[in-house]
Write a protein that holds these residues in place. Structure first.
Motif, PDB file in Angstrom:
ATOM      1  N   ARG A  71       0.835  -1.212   0.000  1.00  0.00           N
ATOM      2  CA  ARG A  71       0.000   0.000   0.000  1.00  0.00           C
ATOM      3  C   ARG A  71       0.866   1.258   0.000  1.00  0.00           C
ATOM      4  O   ARG A  71       0.561   2.232  -0.699  1.00  0.00           O
ATOM      5  N   ARG A  72       1.932   1.223   0.771  1.00  0.00           N
ATOM      6  CA  ARG A  72       2.848   2.372   0.834  1.00  0.00           C
ATOM      7  C   ARG A  72       3.492   2.625  -0.533  1.00  0.00           C
ATOM      8  O   ARG A  72       3.599   3.764  -0.992  1.00  0.00           O
ATOM      9  N   ALA A  73       3.901   1.541  -1.183  1.00  0.00           N
ATOM     10  CA  ALA A  73       4.522   1.663  -2.498  1.00  0.00           C
ATOM     11  C   ALA A  73       3.532   2.173  -3.540  1.00  0.00           C
ATOM     12  O   ALA A  73       3.901   2.924  -4.449  1.00  0.00           O
ATOM     13  N   LYS A  74       2.266   1.777  -3.411  1.00  0.00           N
ATOM     14  CA  LYS A  74       1.237   2.226  -4.353  1.00  0.00           C
ATOM     15  C   LYS A  74       1.076   3.739  -4.286  1.00  0.00           C
ATOM     16  O   LYS A  74       0.927   4.413  -5.317  1.00  0.00           O
ATOM     17  N   GLU A  75       1.094   4.279  -3.078  1.00  0.00           N
ATOM     18  CA  GLU A  75       0.988   5.733  -2.922  1.00  0.00           C
ATOM     19  C   GLU A  75       2.182   6.442  -3.554  1.00  0.00           C
ATOM     20  O   GLU A  75       2.032   7.478  -4.200  1.00  0.00           O
ATOM     21  N   ALA A  76       3.369   5.865  -3.359  1.00  0.00           N
ATOM     22  CA  ALA A  76       4.579   6.466  -3.940  1.00  0.00           C
ATOM     23  C   ALA A  76       4.578   6.361  -5.456  1.00  0.00           C
ATOM     24  O   ALA A  76       5.090   7.250  -6.151  1.00  0.00           O
ATOM     25  N   ALA A  77       4.000   5.289  -5.988  1.00  0.00           N
ATOM     26  CA  ALA A  77       3.994   5.075  -7.435  1.00  0.00           C
ATOM     27  C   ALA A  77       3.277   6.210  -8.166  1.00  0.00           C
ATOM     28  O   ALA A  77       3.705   6.639  -9.247  1.00  0.00           O
ATOM     29  N   MET A 115       3.285 -11.000  -3.704  1.00  0.00           N
ATOM     30  CA  MET A 115       3.144 -11.260  -5.135  1.00  0.00           C
ATOM     31  C   MET A 115       1.698 -11.190  -5.604  1.00  0.00           C
ATOM     32  O   MET A 115       1.431 -10.793  -6.738  1.00  0.00           O
ATOM     33  N   LYS A 116       0.753 -11.565  -4.720  1.00  0.00           N
ATOM     34  CA  LYS A 116      -0.655 -11.566  -5.139  1.00  0.00           C
ATOM     35  C   LYS A 116      -1.410 -10.312  -4.693  1.00  0.00           C
ATOM     36  O   LYS A 116      -2.608 -10.193  -4.969  1.00  0.00           O
ATOM     37  N   ALA A 117      -0.724  -9.397  -4.026  1.00  0.00           N
ATOM     38  CA  ALA A 117      -1.380  -8.166  -3.580  1.00  0.00           C
ATOM     39  C   ALA A 117      -1.954  -7.409  -4.768  1.00  0.00           C
ATOM     40  O   ALA A 117      -1.331  -7.335  -5.833  1.00  0.00           O
ATOM     41  N   ARG A 118      -3.117  -6.824  -4.590  1.00  0.00           N
ATOM     42  CA  ARG A 118      -3.760  -6.115  -5.707  1.00  0.00           C
ATOM     43  C   ARG A 118      -2.966  -4.884  -6.122  1.00  0.00           C
ATOM     44  O   ARG A 118      -3.099  -4.397  -7.251  1.00  0.00           O
ATOM     45  N   GLU A 119      -2.139  -4.358  -5.205  1.00  0.00           N
ATOM     46  CA  GLU A 119      -1.303  -3.198  -5.543  1.00  0.00           C
ATOM     47  C   GLU A 119      -0.131  -3.566  -6.436  1.00  0.00           C
ATOM     48  O   GLU A 119       0.435  -2.710  -7.113  1.00  0.00           O
ATOM     49  N   THR A 120       0.274  -4.838  -6.413  1.00  0.00           N
ATOM     50  CA  THR A 120       1.433  -5.277  -7.185  1.00  0.00           C
ATOM     51  C   THR A 120       1.095  -5.354  -8.667  1.00  0.00           C
ATOM     52  O   THR A 120       0.128  -5.997  -9.068  1.00  0.00           O
ATOM     53  N   ALA A 121       1.909  -4.682  -9.482  1.00  0.00           N
ATOM     54  CA  ALA A 121       1.676  -4.663 -10.929  1.00  0.00           C
ATOM     55  C   ALA A 121       2.630  -5.575 -11.683  1.00  0.00           C
ATOM     56  O   ALA A 121       2.279  -6.137 -12.719  1.00  0.00           O
ATOM     57  N   VAL A 122       3.856  -5.720 -11.185  1.00  0.00           N
ATOM     58  CA  VAL A 122       4.887  -6.512 -11.858  1.00  0.00           C
ATOM     59  C   VAL A 122       5.646  -7.312 -10.814  1.00  0.00           C
ATOM     60  O   VAL A 122       5.930  -6.807  -9.720  1.00  0.00           O
ATOM     61  N   LYS A 135      14.038   3.724 -12.540  1.00  0.00           N
ATOM     62  CA  LYS A 135      14.253   4.298 -13.877  1.00  0.00           C
ATOM     63  C   LYS A 135      12.943   4.285 -14.670  1.00  0.00           C
ATOM     64  O   LYS A 135      12.657   5.200 -15.446  1.00  0.00           O
ATOM     65  N   ALA A 136      12.139   3.250 -14.444  1.00  0.00           N
ATOM     66  CA  ALA A 136      10.855   3.131 -15.136  1.00  0.00           C
ATOM     67  C   ALA A 136       9.726   3.838 -14.386  1.00  0.00           C
ATOM     68  O   ALA A 136       8.558   3.670 -14.723  1.00  0.00           O
ATOM     69  N   ARG A 137      10.087   4.622 -13.354  1.00  0.00           N
ATOM     70  CA  ARG A 137       9.118   5.361 -12.530  1.00  0.00           C
ATOM     71  C   ARG A 137       8.183   4.428 -11.770  1.00  0.00           C
ATOM     72  O   ARG A 137       7.022   4.742 -11.530  1.00  0.00           O
ATOM     73  N   CYS A 138       8.699   3.275 -11.382  1.00  0.00           N
ATOM     74  CA  CYS A 138       7.930   2.320 -10.596  1.00  0.00           C
ATOM     75  C   CYS A 138       8.492   2.255  -9.182  1.00  0.00           C
ATOM     76  O   CYS A 138       9.709   2.253  -8.994  1.00  0.00           O
ATOM     77  N   SER A 139       7.618   2.189  -8.201  1.00  0.00           N
ATOM     78  CA  SER A 139       8.069   1.941  -6.834  1.00  0.00           C
ATOM     79  C   SER A 139       8.346   0.450  -6.681  1.00  0.00           C
ATOM     80  O   SER A 139       7.919  -0.369  -7.507  1.00  0.00           O
ATOM     81  N   ILE A 140       9.063   0.076  -5.622  1.00  0.00           N
ATOM     82  CA  ILE A 140       9.488  -1.307  -5.474  1.00  0.00           C
ATOM     83  C   ILE A 140       9.343  -1.769  -4.032  1.00  0.00           C
ATOM     84  O   ILE A 140       9.572  -0.998  -3.097  1.00  0.00           O
ATOM     85  N   VAL A 162       6.393  -2.707  -8.169  1.00  0.00           N
ATOM     86  CA  VAL A 162       7.173  -3.887  -8.522  1.00  0.00           C
ATOM     87  C   VAL A 162       7.426  -4.707  -7.259  1.00  0.00           C
ATOM     88  O   VAL A 162       7.937  -4.193  -6.262  1.00  0.00           O
ATOM     89  N   ALA A 163       7.062  -5.983  -7.290  1.00  0.00           N
ATOM     90  CA  ALA A 163       7.416  -6.921  -6.223  1.00  0.00           C
ATOM     91  C   ALA A 163       8.697  -7.617  -6.645  1.00  0.00           C
ATOM     92  O   ALA A 163       8.716  -8.341  -7.646  1.00  0.00           O
ATOM     93  N   ALA A 164       9.777  -7.371  -5.926  1.00  0.00           N
ATOM     94  CA  ALA A 164      11.090  -7.897  -6.309  1.00  0.00           C
ATOM     95  C   ALA A 164      11.528  -8.983  -5.333  1.00  0.00           C
ATOM     96  O   ALA A 164      11.740  -8.716  -4.152  1.00  0.00           O
ATOM     97  N   ILE A 165      11.640 -10.205  -5.829  1.00  0.00           N
ATOM     98  CA  ILE A 165      12.081 -11.332  -5.016  1.00  0.00           C
ATOM     99  C   ILE A 165      13.578 -11.500  -5.233  1.00  0.00           C
ATOM    100  O   ILE A 165      14.027 -11.698  -6.364  1.00  0.00           O
ATOM    101  N   VAL A 166      14.353 -11.390  -4.153  1.00  0.00           N
ATOM    102  CA  VAL A 166      15.819 -11.384  -4.259  1.00  0.00           C
ATOM    103  C   VAL A 166      16.388 -12.631  -3.581  1.00  0.00           C
ATOM    104  O   VAL A 166      16.046 -12.915  -2.429  1.00  0.00           O
TER     105      VAL A 166
END
Length: 213
Positions: A23-29, A191-198, A138-143, A116-120
């Motif tokens: 949710r926090r990342a969605k606001e920043a996005a 990964m399944k959160a509705r806020e996650t786009a990629v 760079k792509a203007r996406c929050s992570i 972006v949900a990033a699995i490291v």
């Protein structure tokens, strides 16, 4: 029984954290999407410049925490991410009109995906975190980063350094996020959160299959 309860509590905490950070990342996005090319490039520049001098410290921390690899090799991988990947993406246009195909009357306009949900993974934790943060912003996406449980400390350190540099350069709060309580259940929730786009998943086949699903 106590162990099962403790594990369940940890899973619930991880799920809660994943939801909160998404949710926090969605606001920043939405704020990142309004930045100009110059503003985005300044943020990316600052993050790369902050990560590059830390290549050795990141490598040593990753080796100490995970026991994987060779420090010298990890240094080179970190530098590849913070310098070579950075130099490759630096000239790219990611805001506004990025290409015109006159004979087909086509105009390509860059539009960010969102969160972006990033699995490291634990095998190349710091270098993977560096490049995923760079390409996302760079792509203007929050992570939101979900570190491997065996590499939380070193991945978090990379995220902290790049987050601080990004904020100083003008990135909105919440542009870079990382989970500190990590379980399989929490990662799946992210990964399944509705806020996650990629989903940018790096890891074993089980994890990659989960990401594809």
């Amino acid at each position: 029984m106590a162990q099962t309860t403790a594990q369940t509590d940890r899973d619930l905490a991880s799920i809660h954290e994943a939801r909160t950070l998404a949710r926090r990342a969605k606001e920043a996005a939405s704020l990142l999407a309004e930045l100009s090319q110059e503003q985005i490039d300044a943020i990316v520049d600052a993050m790369a410049q902050a990560a590059t001098p830390e290549a050795e410290s990141f490598a040593r921390l990753a080796h100490e925490e995970t026991g994987y690899g060779v420090v010298a090799d990890k240094i080179q991988k970190n530098l590849f991410a913070s310098d070579k990947v950075y130099r490759f993406i630096r000239p790219m246009k990611t805001v506004g009109v990025v290409r015109r195909i006159e004979d087909r009357k086509v105009i390509e306009i860059a539009e960010p995906f969102g969160v972006v949900a990033a699995i490291v993974p634990s095998t190349n934790p710091t270098s993977t975190a560096i490049y995923k943060i760079l390409i996302s912003l760079k792509a203007r996406c929050s992570i939101v980063i979900s570190p491997h449980p065996a590499a939380v400390r070193c991945i978090s350190r990379v995220a902290e350094v790049m987050h601080d540099a990004a904020r100083r350069a003008g990135a909105p709060d919440g542009a870079i996020n990382w989970m500190s309580t990590v379980t399989i259940e929490g990662t799946q929730e992210l990964m399944k959160a509705r806020e996650t786009a990629v989903i940018l998943a790096t890891g074993g086949m089980g994890l990659v299959r989960a990401a594809y699903s």
